[in-house]
Scaffold this motif. Structure first.
Motif, PDB file in Angstrom:
ATOM      1  N   GLY A 237       0.849  -1.098   0.028  1.00 42.83           N
ATOM      2  CA  GLY A 237      -0.005   0.073  -0.032  1.00 42.83           C
ATOM      3  C   GLY A 237       0.689   1.245   0.166  1.00 42.83           C
ATOM      4  O   GLY A 237       1.964   1.208   0.196  1.00 42.83           O
ATOM      5  N   PRO A 238       0.377   2.492  -0.009  1.00 39.89           N
ATOM      6  CA  PRO A 238       0.932   3.568  -0.261  1.00 39.89           C
ATOM      7  C   PRO A 238       1.643   3.860   1.257  1.00 39.89           C
ATOM      8  O   PRO A 238       2.797   4.399   0.876  1.00 39.89           O
ATOM      9  CB  PRO A 238      -0.200   4.694  -0.041  1.00 39.89           C
ATOM     10  CG  PRO A 238      -1.434   3.919  -0.683  1.00 39.89           C
ATOM     11  CD  PRO A 238      -1.199   2.568  -0.238  1.00 39.89           C
ATOM     12  N   ALA A 239       1.415   3.323   2.304  1.00 40.10           N
ATOM     13  CA  ALA A 239       2.150   3.618   3.426  1.00 40.10           C
ATOM     14  C   ALA A 239       3.271   2.937   3.440  1.00 40.10           C
ATOM     15  O   ALA A 239       4.400   3.159   4.165  1.00 40.10           O
ATOM     16  CB  ALA A 239       1.347   3.013   4.866  1.00 40.10           C
ATOM     17  N   ALA A 240       3.595   1.810   2.511  1.00 44.18           N
ATOM     18  CA  ALA A 240       4.900   1.222   2.437  1.00 44.18           C
ATOM     19  C   ALA A 240       5.725   1.703   1.400  1.00 44.18           C
ATOM     20  O   ALA A 240       6.406   1.163   0.965  1.00 44.18           O
ATOM     21  CB  ALA A 240       4.651  -0.328   2.032  1.00 44.18           C
TER      22      ALA A 240
ATOM     23  N   SER B 115       5.222   4.424  -4.838  1.00 38.65           N
ATOM     24  CA  SER B 115       5.582   5.822  -5.517  1.00 38.65           C
ATOM     25  C   SER B 115       5.544   5.802  -6.959  1.00 38.65           C
ATOM     26  O   SER B 115       5.500   4.614  -7.499  1.00 38.65           O
ATOM     27  CB  SER B 115       7.120   6.148  -5.005  1.00 38.65           C
ATOM     28  OG  SER B 115       7.992   5.203  -5.491  1.00 38.65           O
ATOM     29  N   GLY B 116       5.623   6.754  -7.651  1.00 43.25           N
ATOM     30  CA  GLY B 116       5.715   6.664  -8.982  1.00 43.25           C
ATOM     31  C   GLY B 116       4.611   6.791 -10.050  1.00 43.25           C
ATOM     32  O   GLY B 116       3.570   7.300  -9.474  1.00 43.25           O
TER      33      GLY B 116
ATOM     34  N   PRO C 240      11.703  -7.424   1.553  1.00 40.74           N
ATOM     35  CA  PRO C 240      10.217  -7.417   1.515  1.00 40.74           C
ATOM     36  C   PRO C 240       9.752  -7.443   0.006  1.00 40.74           C
ATOM     37  O   PRO C 240       8.488  -7.131  -0.216  1.00 40.74           O
ATOM     38  CB  PRO C 240       9.735  -6.247   2.367  1.00 40.74           C
ATOM     39  CG  PRO C 240      10.725  -5.270   1.989  1.00 40.74           C
ATOM     40  CD  PRO C 240      11.980  -5.708   1.933  1.00 40.74           C
ATOM     41  N   TYR C 241      10.494  -8.060  -0.903  1.00 36.60           N
ATOM     42  CA  TYR C 241      10.245  -8.236  -2.288  1.00 36.60           C
ATOM     43  C   TYR C 241       9.703  -6.916  -2.844  1.00 36.60           C
ATOM     44  O   TYR C 241       8.632  -7.153  -3.419  1.00 36.60           O
ATOM     45  CB  TYR C 241       9.233  -9.435  -2.404  1.00 36.60           C
ATOM     46  CG  TYR C 241       9.569 -10.473  -1.805  1.00 36.60           C
ATOM     47  CD1 TYR C 241      10.628 -11.396  -2.035  1.00 36.60           C
ATOM     48  CD2 TYR C 241       9.113 -11.002  -0.397  1.00 36.60           C
ATOM     49  CE1 TYR C 241      11.297 -12.797  -1.147  1.00 36.60           C
ATOM     50  CE2 TYR C 241       9.337 -12.079   0.073  1.00 36.60           C
ATOM     51  CZ  TYR C 241      10.216 -13.123  -0.116  1.00 36.60           C
ATOM     52  OH  TYR C 241      10.672 -14.152   0.485  1.00 36.60           O
ATOM     53  N   PRO C 242      10.551  -5.867  -2.889  1.00 38.46           N
ATOM     54  CA  PRO C 242       9.945  -4.782  -3.589  1.00 38.46           C
ATOM     55  C   PRO C 242       9.783  -4.847  -5.208  1.00 38.46           C
ATOM     56  O   PRO C 242      10.583  -5.761  -5.642  1.00 38.46           O
ATOM     57  CB  PRO C 242      10.984  -3.653  -3.065  1.00 38.46           C
ATOM     58  CG  PRO C 242      12.538  -4.697  -2.956  1.00 38.46           C
ATOM     59  CD  PRO C 242      11.839  -5.839  -2.372  1.00 38.46           C
ATOM     60  N   THR C 243       8.888  -4.145  -5.496  1.00 37.51           N
ATOM     61  CA  THR C 243       8.370  -4.500  -6.929  1.00 37.51           C
ATOM     62  C   THR C 243       8.460  -3.223  -7.520  1.00 37.51           C
ATOM     63  O   THR C 243       8.243  -2.259  -6.992  1.00 37.51           O
ATOM     64  CB  THR C 243       6.742  -5.131  -6.758  1.00 37.51           C
ATOM     65  OG1 THR C 243       6.846  -6.240  -6.211  1.00 37.51           O
ATOM     66  CG2 THR C 243       6.327  -5.185  -8.320  1.00 37.51           C
ATOM     67  N   ALA C 244       8.872  -3.119  -8.977  1.00 36.39           N
ATOM     68  CA  ALA C 244       8.867  -2.224  -9.641  1.00 36.39           C
ATOM     69  C   ALA C 244       7.976  -2.355 -10.970  1.00 36.39           C
ATOM     70  O   ALA C 244       8.314  -3.545 -11.558  1.00 36.39           O
ATOM     71  CB  ALA C 244      10.414  -1.819 -10.305  1.00 36.39           C
ATOM     72  N   LEU C 245       7.086  -1.645 -11.427  1.00 34.84           N
ATOM     73  CA  LEU C 245       6.301  -1.856 -12.440  1.00 34.84           C
ATOM     74  C   LEU C 245       6.537  -0.843 -13.332  1.00 34.84           C
ATOM     75  O   LEU C 245       6.895   0.140 -13.105  1.00 34.84           O
ATOM     76  CB  LEU C 245       4.748  -1.994 -12.085  1.00 34.84           C
ATOM     77  CG  LEU C 245       4.262  -2.726 -10.977  1.00 34.84           C
ATOM     78  CD1 LEU C 245       2.874  -2.359 -10.975  1.00 34.84           C
ATOM     79  CD2 LEU C 245       4.539  -4.318 -11.509  1.00 34.84           C
TER      80      LEU C 245
ATOM     81  N   ARG D 213       6.656   1.899  -7.798  1.00 29.92           N
ATOM     82  CA  ARG D 213       7.428   1.212  -7.050  1.00 29.92           C
ATOM     83  C   ARG D 213       6.672   0.554  -5.801  1.00 29.92           C
ATOM     84  O   ARG D 213       6.069   1.515  -5.222  1.00 29.92           O
ATOM     85  CB  ARG D 213       8.547   1.699  -6.531  1.00 29.92           C
ATOM     86  CG  ARG D 213       9.710   0.855  -6.016  1.00 29.92           C
ATOM     87  CD  ARG D 213      11.172   1.810  -5.472  1.00 29.92           C
ATOM     88  NE  ARG D 213      10.902   2.862  -4.908  1.00 29.92           N
ATOM     89  CZ  ARG D 213      11.140   4.208  -5.458  1.00 29.92           C
ATOM     90  NH1 ARG D 213      11.502   4.272  -6.647  1.00 29.92           N
ATOM     91  NH2 ARG D 213      11.035   5.100  -4.377  1.00 29.92           N
ATOM     92  N   PHE D 214       6.554  -0.539  -5.537  1.00 30.71           N
ATOM     93  CA  PHE D 214       5.928  -0.959  -4.384  1.00 30.71           C
ATOM     94  C   PHE D 214       6.738  -1.633  -3.353  1.00 30.71           C
ATOM     95  O   PHE D 214       7.784  -2.036  -3.637  1.00 30.71           O
ATOM     96  CB  PHE D 214       4.901  -2.027  -4.606  1.00 30.71           C
ATOM     97  CG  PHE D 214       3.625  -1.367  -5.584  1.00 30.71           C
ATOM     98  CD1 PHE D 214       2.589  -0.780  -4.845  1.00 30.71           C
ATOM     99  CD2 PHE D 214       3.785  -1.374  -6.753  1.00 30.71           C
ATOM    100  CE1 PHE D 214       1.620  -0.157  -5.846  1.00 30.71           C
ATOM    101  CE2 PHE D 214       2.804  -0.627  -7.583  1.00 30.71           C
ATOM    102  CZ  PHE D 214       1.851  -0.319  -6.886  1.00 30.71           C
ATOM    103  N   GLY D 215       6.399  -1.439  -1.976  1.00 29.02           N
ATOM    104  CA  GLY D 215       7.271  -2.186  -0.963  1.00 29.02           C
ATOM    105  C   GLY D 215       7.119  -3.550  -0.909  1.00 29.02           C
ATOM    106  O   GLY D 215       7.868  -4.353  -0.365  1.00 29.02           O
ATOM    107  N   GLY D 216       6.346  -4.427  -1.850  1.00 30.80           N
ATOM    108  CA  GLY D 216       6.134  -5.738  -1.770  1.00 30.80           C
ATOM    109  C   GLY D 216       5.578  -6.014  -3.161  1.00 30.80           C
ATOM    110  O   GLY D 216       5.451  -5.117  -4.066  1.00 30.80           O
TER     111      GLY D 216
END
Lengths: 429, 189
Positions: A82-85, A88-89, A348-353, A373-376
């Motif tokens: 979620g946004p709290a994690a 961005s982008g 925590p398996y950060p993800t970039a889309l 970019r997500f924190g998971g």
């Protein structure tokens, strides 16, 4: 203007035409009956004054509720998504002018409350710039659902696939018998939309024949000139001439499968000349290595191995294709546009889309746009339409909502959300 | 140029055609929504002519369709829905005018002159203003009859159904309305 009647008629018409067709507001049927009557500006202002504190309180409550809902999801696998994690982008917001760079009408398949319908109980023709519903079509009896939609490049011809009962996603075996049946053949209809009268006509395509359930229709794409229909049958691709009913078949001889699992859009795509057809092919191995291949449909049918391998994943930087996503070939044949993902191997398996363009000739990355970019593990992006050169695309983005995605126009790495897009899992321009 | 101010018959027929199964097969919400899509433009224009105020016109039409939606199950013949909602719009316009908003609503607003010579612009705008001003000085029944006849191109029978009076009363109102309108325009020129 000779007669009084002529003068009156002209004056009335001129006055009426101050209201343009585009300015008609949407109908809101569920709004409460108002005590303040129409046109009573004073009482409207009075009510607005009274309602303002209530609206403010409601807004605060909504924010708190949304925060709780989002924090609730953090207990599961999506905890860090979620946004709290640190989400961005995404491309910066663009202007409404971008909406005019794409075709003015689209067809979406929409349903009632049955979330597990992979299609829709009706097809809606909508205006891209406003989201207004211009025509609504239901499948004629005995068919109960439209399951796929694809459009020609003339922006008024669409093909709809229909089945007798709802196709149901895996895991919904407990659904009612009437909505569980995925064992009926698929038939095809042509939807012809006339913009000037906002009307739509549905014609059954007898020449397209039927697709048996055992053939597992997994996607379709109408050629730009509307004369041929490509069908993804999981282990093969058929191209049907809609005028004569003749068809050519190419089979995949190896393991894995052709296409993808019901993405939000078209799984196959054509070049503008109606010659080349791009499709996904997954290896079926443990790593599910995906490829995009390009088939010359003017060649005789045979093996899909004759198609050209255009892009393969993972690319450098561990970028890959993941999930039920589309990959489209730009109509000029120069690029493959794909929603790609890079996920780290450690928690925590950060993800970039991002939306990535690949050279159709070399398979290399040309450029990446609209990065998230997500924190998971995050939600999916998808690509739904491309302009001839791929410079402007319609994508669905994980922005604006805690869950779900928002379709919009991506042009010059600026994202403009499409207004009032309905809940749908099938949409076509 | 929107050539058909009724904007309705063909669109309505096609909207029905677009939903195999017709009214019996669709729920009230969808039926009313489809009706709105086919007729809203014409009805908002009608209300705009009657009221001279765009937002009031939109409100009146929204209220009319909400009323139709609430009463859909009581509608004996869905084909009469167009007459029903058109009558509702006229009733709504009467209510707006009756409540003392008439003076504000009757003000001419928002006219954009066509791109043409300054002289023709002036003439066209003035002509329309004169006719509209005169029309709005007519008694309500005569004004409605003239608008239904010369804007919506309704027959006396259809206008009578919409207005809730007899066809002969409609013809009489049209005759008297035209006579009064002619007199007023002659006086002003």
């Amino acid at each position: 203007m000779n007669t009084l009647e002529d003068r009156l008629t002209a004056a009335l018409r001129e006055t009426g035409e101050e209201i343009s067709r585009d300015s008609v507001p949407p109908l809101v049927l569920d709004r409460p009956r108002r005590r303040a009557r129409a046109g009573d500006g004073a009482s409207r202002r009075r009510w607005m004054t009274r309602l303002t504190p209530l609206a403010a309180a409601a807004a605060v409550a909504a924010v708190v509720t949304a925060s709780l809902a989002i924090s609730g999801t953090f207990h599961g696998r999506l905890r860090a998504a979620g946004p709290a994690a640190g989400r961005s982008g995404g491309a910066p917001a663009g202007g409404p002018g971008a909406l005019r760079q794409v075709p003015p009408y689209y067809v979406s398949l929409t349903s009632g409350s049955n979330a597990y319908i992979l299609g829709g109980q009706r097809a809606e023709v909508r205006a891209t710039t406003t989201g207004a519903v211009l025509a609504t079509i239901r499948p004629p009896r005995p068919f109960g659902a439209f399951t796929w939609v694809s459009g020609a490049s003339d922006d008024r011809t669409f093909i709809l696939a229909a089945q007798r009962y709802w196709p149901v996603a895996p895991g919904n075996q407990g659904a009612k018998a009437t909505i569980r049946d995925n064992g009926t053949p698929t038939v095809f209809f042509r939807l012809s939309f006339t913009a000037s009268t906002r009307t739509a006509r549905l014609t059954e395509l007898a020449t397209a024949g039927q697709v048996k359930p055992s053939q597992q229709l997994a996607g379709m794409a109408l050629s730009p000139d509307g004369t041929r229909l490509a069908l993804d049958l999981r282990r093969s691709i058929q191209v049907v001439n809609l005028a004569s009913g003749t068809r050519r078949t190419w089979r995949w001889p190896g393991g894995g499968w052709v296409g993808n699992f019901k993405p939000y859009g078209q799984v196959l795509s054509w070049t503008a000349d109606g010659r080349m057809l791009a499709f996904q092919q997954w290896s079926g191995k443990f790593d599910n290595t995906p490829h995009v291949r390009v088939l010359d449909t003017t060649a005789p049918g045979g093996s899909l191995l004759a198609s050209k391998l255009a892009v393969t994943w993972p690319q450098s930087g561990a970028q890959t294709l993941d999930g039920p996503v589309n990959t489209l070939i730009a109509p000029d044949g120069s690029k493959i546009v794909a929603p790609t993902m890079t996920q780290a191997r450690k928690a925590p398996y950060p993800t970039a889309l991002q939306i990535t363009e690949f050279s159709a000739r070399t398979g290399k990355i040309v450029r990446s746009l609209d990065p998230f970019r997500f924190g998971g593990p995050g939600p999916y992006q998808n690509v739904l339409w491309t302009s001839p050169s791929g410079a402007t695309v319609i994508v669905s983005d994980p922005r604006g909502k805690a869950q779900g995605t928002v379709p919009g126009v991506l042009s010059g790495n600026r994202f403009t959300a499409l207004p009032r897009v309905p809940q749908t899992n099938q949409i076509a321009w | 140029m929107e050539s058909n101010p009724r904007g309705s018959a063909a669109a309505f027929a096609m909207a029905e055609h677009a939903a195999p199964g017709g009214y019996d097969a669709v729920c009230a919400e969808e039926a009313v929504t489809r009706l709105y899509e086919a007729h809203a433009l014409g009805l908002i224009r009608l209300a705009h002519i009657m009221l001279g105020d765009r937002s009031s016109a939109e409100d009146v039409v929204q209220e009319a369709f909400c009323g139709l939606y609430r009463r859909w199950s009581h509608l004996a013949d869905p084909a009469s829905a167009v007459h029903y909602v058109r009558s509702s719009v006229l009733n709504g316009c009467r209510s707006v005018l009756r409540r003392g908003n008439a003076r504000r609503a009757l003000a001419l607003t928002g006219y954009q002159p066509p791109e043409s010579s300054a002289e023709s612009v002036a003439l066209t705008g003035e002509e329309r203003r004169e006719v509209t001003r005169a029309l709005r000085r007519l008694p309500q029944r005569q004004r409605e009859a003239l608008v239904l006849r010369f804007y919506l191109d309704l027959s006396a029978e259809d206008a009578a159904t919409t207005m809730g009076i007899s066809p002969s009363s409609v013809r009489s109102a049209i005759t008297r309305g035209l006579a009064s309108l002619g007199r007023m325009l002659q006086e002003s020129s």
